[in-house]
Design an enzyme around this catalytic site. Structure first.
Site, PDB file in Angstrom:
ATOM      1  N   CYS A 147      -4.773   2.733   0.637  1.00  0.00           N
ATOM      2  CA  CYS A 147      -5.926   3.452   1.179  1.00  0.00           C
ATOM      3  C   CYS A 147      -6.768   2.440   1.946  1.00  0.00           C
ATOM      4  O   CYS A 147      -7.403   1.577   1.333  1.00  0.00           O
ATOM      5  CB  CYS A 147      -6.735   4.100   0.052  1.00  0.00           C
ATOM      6  SG  CYS A 147      -8.150   5.044   0.652  1.00  0.00           S
ATOM      7  N   HIS A 183       3.287   8.031   6.924  1.00  0.00           N
ATOM      8  CA  HIS A 183       2.521   8.651   8.017  1.00  0.00           C
ATOM      9  C   HIS A 183       3.464   9.211   9.071  1.00  0.00           C
ATOM     10  O   HIS A 183       4.521   8.628   9.333  1.00  0.00           O
ATOM     11  CB  HIS A 183       1.616   7.608   8.684  1.00  0.00           C
ATOM     12  CG  HIS A 183       0.496   7.116   7.818  1.00  0.00           C
ATOM     13  ND1 HIS A 183      -0.769   7.642   7.853  1.00  0.00           N
ATOM     14  CD2 HIS A 183       0.474   6.159   6.845  1.00  0.00           C
ATOM     15  CE1 HIS A 183      -1.527   7.023   6.954  1.00  0.00           C
ATOM     16  NE2 HIS A 183      -0.803   6.131   6.328  1.00  0.00           N
ATOM     17  N   GLU A 216      -4.759  14.339   5.850  1.00  0.00           N
ATOM     18  CA  GLU A 216      -4.262  13.434   4.816  1.00  0.00           C
ATOM     19  C   GLU A 216      -3.424  14.145   3.750  1.00  0.00           C
ATOM     20  O   GLU A 216      -3.757  15.246   3.299  1.00  0.00           O
ATOM     21  CB  GLU A 216      -5.422  12.725   4.098  1.00  0.00           C
ATOM     22  CG  GLU A 216      -6.061  11.622   4.905  1.00  0.00           C
ATOM     23  CD  GLU A 216      -6.829  10.648   4.038  1.00  0.00           C
ATOM     24  OE1 GLU A 216      -6.486  10.491   2.842  1.00  0.00           O
ATOM     25  OE2 GLU A 216      -7.806  10.052   4.544  1.00  0.00           O
ATOM     26  N   CYS A 256      -9.362   7.875   8.281  1.00  0.00           N
ATOM     27  CA  CYS A 256      -8.225   7.445   7.455  1.00  0.00           C
ATOM     28  C   CYS A 256      -7.840   6.049   7.938  1.00  0.00           C
ATOM     29  O   CYS A 256      -7.356   5.903   9.069  1.00  0.00           O
ATOM     30  CB  CYS A 256      -7.061   8.425   7.608  1.00  0.00           C
ATOM     31  SG  CYS A 256      -5.600   7.966   6.649  1.00  0.00           S
ATOM     32  N   GLY A 307      -4.210   5.514   8.276  1.00  0.00           N
ATOM     33  CA  GLY A 307      -3.803   6.364   9.401  1.00  0.00           C
ATOM     34  C   GLY A 307      -4.112   5.720  10.740  1.00  0.00           C
ATOM     35  O   GLY A 307      -3.323   5.826  11.689  1.00  0.00           O
TER      36      GLY A 307
HETATM   37  N1  LIG Z   1      -4.079  10.412   1.490  1.00  0.00           N
HETATM   38  C1  LIG Z   1      -3.438   9.076   1.499  1.00  0.00           C
HETATM   39  C2  LIG Z   1      -4.228   8.091   0.634  1.00  0.00           C
HETATM   40  C3  LIG Z   1      -5.610   7.774   1.220  1.00  0.00           C
HETATM   41  C4  LIG Z   1      -5.531   7.114   2.572  1.00  0.00           C
HETATM   42  C5  LIG Z   1      -6.808   7.098   3.410  1.00  0.00           C
HETATM   43  N2  LIG Z   1      -7.991   7.631   2.806  1.00  0.00           N
HETATM   44  C6  LIG Z   1      -7.044   5.717   4.032  1.00  0.00           C
HETATM   45  O1  LIG Z   1      -8.192   5.358   4.296  1.00  0.00           O
HETATM   46  O2  LIG Z   1      -6.017   5.016   4.281  1.00  0.00           O
HETATM   47  C7  LIG Z   1      -1.997   9.231   0.960  1.00  0.00           C
HETATM   48  O3  LIG Z   1      -1.717  10.196   0.239  1.00  0.00           O
HETATM   49  O4  LIG Z   1      -1.171   8.356   1.290  1.00  0.00           O
END
Ligand SMILES: N[C@H](CCC[C@H](N)C(=O)O)C(=O)O
Length: 304
Positions: free
Chosen positions: A84, A170, A219, A228, A231
């Site tokens: 994250c 991703h 997400e 994100c 992301g």
């Molecule tokens: N939803 C993401 C985790 C949080 C990523 C995001 N909040 C960031 O800042 O990288 C997943 O399931 O891989």
């Protein structure tokens, strides 16, 4: 008739934080006991009956030598994940603000490996997000071979995307205008697409020029967020692989801007941006969770 007094569980201290509006409940599980159950996480994530967050971050003692902490990441749906980006920056600010360390360079173990964070004097945080993974089986993404762009069939239409892992999976699509992009319709369809066996975070990337881009992300496990971090890293990797972006890109997300740098194949992706504390709070956990939806006691806010 008076209500039977429900046996009350322990008090839990937490801090509410965000990275560009991607918001977190952060728990120090070093100085207080914290037993996790997925249904409890979903209750706490609820923006009406709980604290409300995109992800829960749980700080634990290190499990490896030469590492300062371990931190675990849980999406709003209770799923535990590997990475994250915005959370990493908030984690770094949290452990310093809570006096759990006075280091500026912090090594932290996640479910996917060890990342290194540097807290700058202005409070921003620079994160080495590791080397992006492009081999389909390691993402994971179902494909015969590694390619900059794959074609995926969704509801009878063909969608082009780049598949990349930043420790978490991703899929990145290039669009003409993020404001018009089908984030809330196509996002969930791709998040759960069979070619992403572990589901995926879906990025919608608009390239402005070689060093500027806009991005929206649907997400995995949390839906569209205001930002994100992983992301943004995945989007810059995808943009470079497609010859659309340079090595240093300012990525504008709905909640603000991140600086992403990637020198290309084999190099780590570097991310730099803010981390903000909103308030500190405490709540009383239910003594037990029977698996039914219970309303945790209303969280109390103390403005920090
Ligand atoms: N939803 C993401 C985790 C949080 C990523 C995001 N909040 C960031 O800042 O990288 C997943 O399931 O891989």
């Amino acid at each position: 008739m008076s209500q039977p007094r429900r046996e009350q569980g322990p008090l839990l201290r937490f801090t509410k934080m965000h990275g560009l509006g991607n918001d977190f409940m952060v728990v120090d599980a070093i100085s207080q006991p914290f037993r996790l159950r997925p249904e409890m996480i979903r209750d706490l994530a609820d923006r009406h009956f709980g604290v409300g967050f995109d992800q829960l971050l749980v700080v634990e003692p290190p499990g490896l030598p030469d590492v300062d902490f371990r931190y675990r990441i849980f999406n709003a749906d209770g799923s535990e994940v590997e990475q994250c980006g915005n959370g990493a920056r908030c984690f770094a600010r949290f452990v310093r603000d809570q006096r759990l360390t006075n280091k500026r360079v912090i090594r932290v173990q996640t479910a996917k490996g060890v990342i290194e964070l540097k807290v700058n004097r202005d409070g921003s945080v620079r994160v080495n997000m590791g080397v992006p993974e492009l081999n389909p089986p390691a993402i994971p993404f179902a494909a015969e071979q590694r390619k900059p762009v794959h074609t995926v069939e969704v509801d009878g239409q063909e969608v082009e995307l780049t598949a990349v892992s930043m420790g978490n999976p991703h899929g990145v699509l290039v669009v003409a205008d993020v404001d018009q992009a089908p984030v809330v319709t196509l996002g969930p369809r791709l998040e759960r697409h069979p070619r992403f066996p572990a589901r995926a975070n879906i990025g919608f990337l608009q390239v402005l020029d070689q060093s500027h881009a806009r991005l929206r992300v649907f997400e995995r496990g949390s839906g569209e967020t205001l930002a994100c971090g992983s992301g943004a890293c995945a989007a810059v990797v995808a943009g470079q692989l497609r010859g659309l972006l340079g090595q240093r890109v300012e990525v504008e997300l709905r909640g603000g801007r991140l600086l992403i740098e990637w020198q290309g194949d084999g190099a780590p992706v570097m991310m730099e941006g803010p981390a903000t504390t909103v308030f500190e709070g405490q709540l009383r956990l239910p003594a037990e969770t029977s698996g039914r939806r219970r309303r945790p006691a209303r969280a109390q806010r103390q403005r920090s």
